[in-house]
Design a protein around this motif. Sequence first.
Motif, short mmCIF file in Angstrom:
data_model
loop_
_atom_site.label_atom_id
_atom_site.label_comp_id
_atom_site.label_asym_id
_atom_site.label_seq_id
_atom_site.Cartn_x
_atom_site.Cartn_y
_atom_site.Cartn_z
N CYS A 82 35.92 0.61 53.60
CA CYS A 82 36.54 -0.11 52.49
C CYS A 82 35.59 -1.18 51.95
N LEU A 83 35.78 -1.52 50.69
CA LEU A 83 35.02 -2.62 50.10
C LEU A 83 35.59 -3.94 50.62
N LYS A 84 34.74 -4.82 51.11
CA LYS A 84 35.19 -6.10 51.67
C LYS A 84 35.64 -7.01 50.52
N LEU A 85 36.92 -7.39 50.58
CA LEU A 85 37.53 -8.24 49.55
C LEU A 85 38.48 -9.23 50.20
N ARG A 86 38.66 -10.37 49.55
CA ARG A 86 39.68 -11.31 50.03
C ARG A 86 41.06 -10.65 49.98
N LYS A 87 41.90 -11.00 50.95
CA LYS A 87 43.25 -10.42 51.02
C LYS A 87 44.01 -10.64 49.71
N ALA A 88 43.97 -11.86 49.17
CA ALA A 88 44.72 -12.17 47.94
C ALA A 88 44.20 -11.36 46.77
N HIS A 89 42.87 -11.15 46.73
CA HIS A 89 42.29 -10.37 45.63
C HIS A 89 42.72 -8.91 45.71
N ARG A 90 42.76 -8.36 46.94
CA ARG A 90 43.20 -6.96 47.09
C ARG A 90 44.69 -6.83 46.75
N GLN A 91 45.47 -7.84 47.14
CA GLN A 91 46.90 -7.80 46.82
C GLN A 91 47.14 -7.81 45.32
N THR A 92 46.30 -8.56 44.60
CA THR A 92 46.42 -8.58 43.13
C THR A 92 46.13 -7.19 42.56
N ILE A 93 45.10 -6.54 43.08
CA ILE A 93 44.76 -5.18 42.62
C ILE A 93 45.88 -4.21 42.98
N ASN A 94 46.42 -4.33 44.20
CA ASN A 94 47.52 -3.45 44.61
C ASN A 94 48.74 -3.61 43.70
N SER A 95 49.10 -4.85 43.43
CA SER A 95 50.29 -5.09 42.60
C SER A 95 50.05 -4.60 41.17
N THR A 96 48.81 -4.68 40.70
CA THR A 96 48.48 -4.18 39.36
C THR A 96 48.61 -2.66 39.32
N LEU A 97 48.16 -1.99 40.38
CA LEU A 97 48.34 -0.54 40.47
C LEU A 97 49.82 -0.17 40.44
N ARG B 127 26.91 -4.87 51.87
CA ARG B 127 27.36 -5.13 53.24
C ARG B 127 26.63 -6.36 53.79
N PRO B 128 27.32 -7.21 54.56
CA PRO B 128 26.63 -8.35 55.18
C PRO B 128 25.70 -7.89 56.29
#
Length: 461
Positions: A181-196, A339-340
């Motif tokens: 998976c692409l490393k993203l902040r939890k809140a940022h992924r939640q925003t994308i999920n809710s937009t989907l 990737r880090p």
Amino acid sequence: MFPPDAEFEAAFNTEFEDVEEMQADGSNEEAVMLQWRAKLKHFLILSSAGKPIYSRHGDDQLITNYIGVVQTIISFYQSTNDTLRGFTAGDVRFVVVSKGPLNLVAISRLPESDSQLRGQLDALYMQILSTLTLPSMERMFAARANYDLRRPLQGTETLLSALADGFTRGSPSTLLSALECLKLRKAHRQTINSTLLKTRSENLLYGLIVASGKLVSVVRPKKHSLHPGDLHLIFNMLFEAGSVKAGGGENWIPLCLPGFNNTGYLYMYVSFLDLEHPGEPVQERPKSREGDPDEVAILLISANKEGFFELRTMRDELVEQLQRNGSIDRIRSAVRQGRPRCTDIVPGTVLRHFLYKSRGNVQFFMPGFEPGFVGGLERRRLMTLYAHLHSSLHAKPASLKIHHEASTTYIALAWTTPLFELYAVAPASTSRQALALAANKVVQWVRREEERVFIIGGAVF
């Protein structure tokens, strides 16, 4: 980190070059045969009647005799109500998987276990089913046992070869049967999920956003998860073979997802985004390097074969809202960040690289290959070590959870629990205690970052 091996290096550097075609008069036959035999790995697919279907290296004129020999050996075992699973000839391992009317064969001089090679053959078989579906393939062979399957598969050779070459280069995803998976902040992924979820059209079955071959977000029905093997096939089609993107960035593709249902077709709308101009589809351009900003795709999958315009409308609304809420910029930033490094994760760590698989989420995380494994050859050697650790760990009794490996240049660790698998490598000067301490720190870091590095649950409707 790994000692030089001139013979292996020479073989690997020419592994992905095409074998010359045989001249009509046979004048270059010896040279062509030498090229073919020098390959580290071959994949052959043939029908149970002995008809060639696919070969990673060499044309029909070159492989026909070999296909005949392989078919004879397989048939001999079948005539005695036995199944040929594999055999060794010199330093070459042959592994055979028979599935209905097809025989799939891996021929490898790389140090991989039979179960790993079988997993690769299963993936090639799933690639064939994704084009044909199981019932239609069975009908073809029921009508005529010596049916030539290459005709309905015409044009998919690039997909099979991209998969095969990924296995030869070393694929963490295939080894671990997991997704990255692409490393993203939890809140940022939640925003994308809710937009989907907000923009989901009525006939959508699955919706995915993928960046640089890594999953960003997924929307799915409550009762259906996507099989990792199905996603691997889709990612191969989009990011490895390049055939979809070469079409100009927008496609409507009928495909079977064998892990979901191997008897019928779904329909996938694909739109590549140019992250500099997200409202516009990507124009045709050369295949980009991993991490380039145009390697982002929106995939919308439906059972409705007439759903192209419905899903295109969803795509437009989704992109507009992702732009408005800043998600496009966040995806762009995460892709470019890459990737880090190990030392970014655990400052001062002795580790040079690791693979961490979350067993429950069927996903994995790894650091970047830099600075220790910059070339394809070094990465192949690292993946060879991981493959050896993986087979050693899984061949052990269930009670044995940790396996160590050491050489003059490295020390490595494989560790499994009900929650995770971890494979880690450090310089030979590292003590077992220091390696164990470093491994524990990685586990602690992943637990803290779990909702950034993995998709947990996703968007469900």
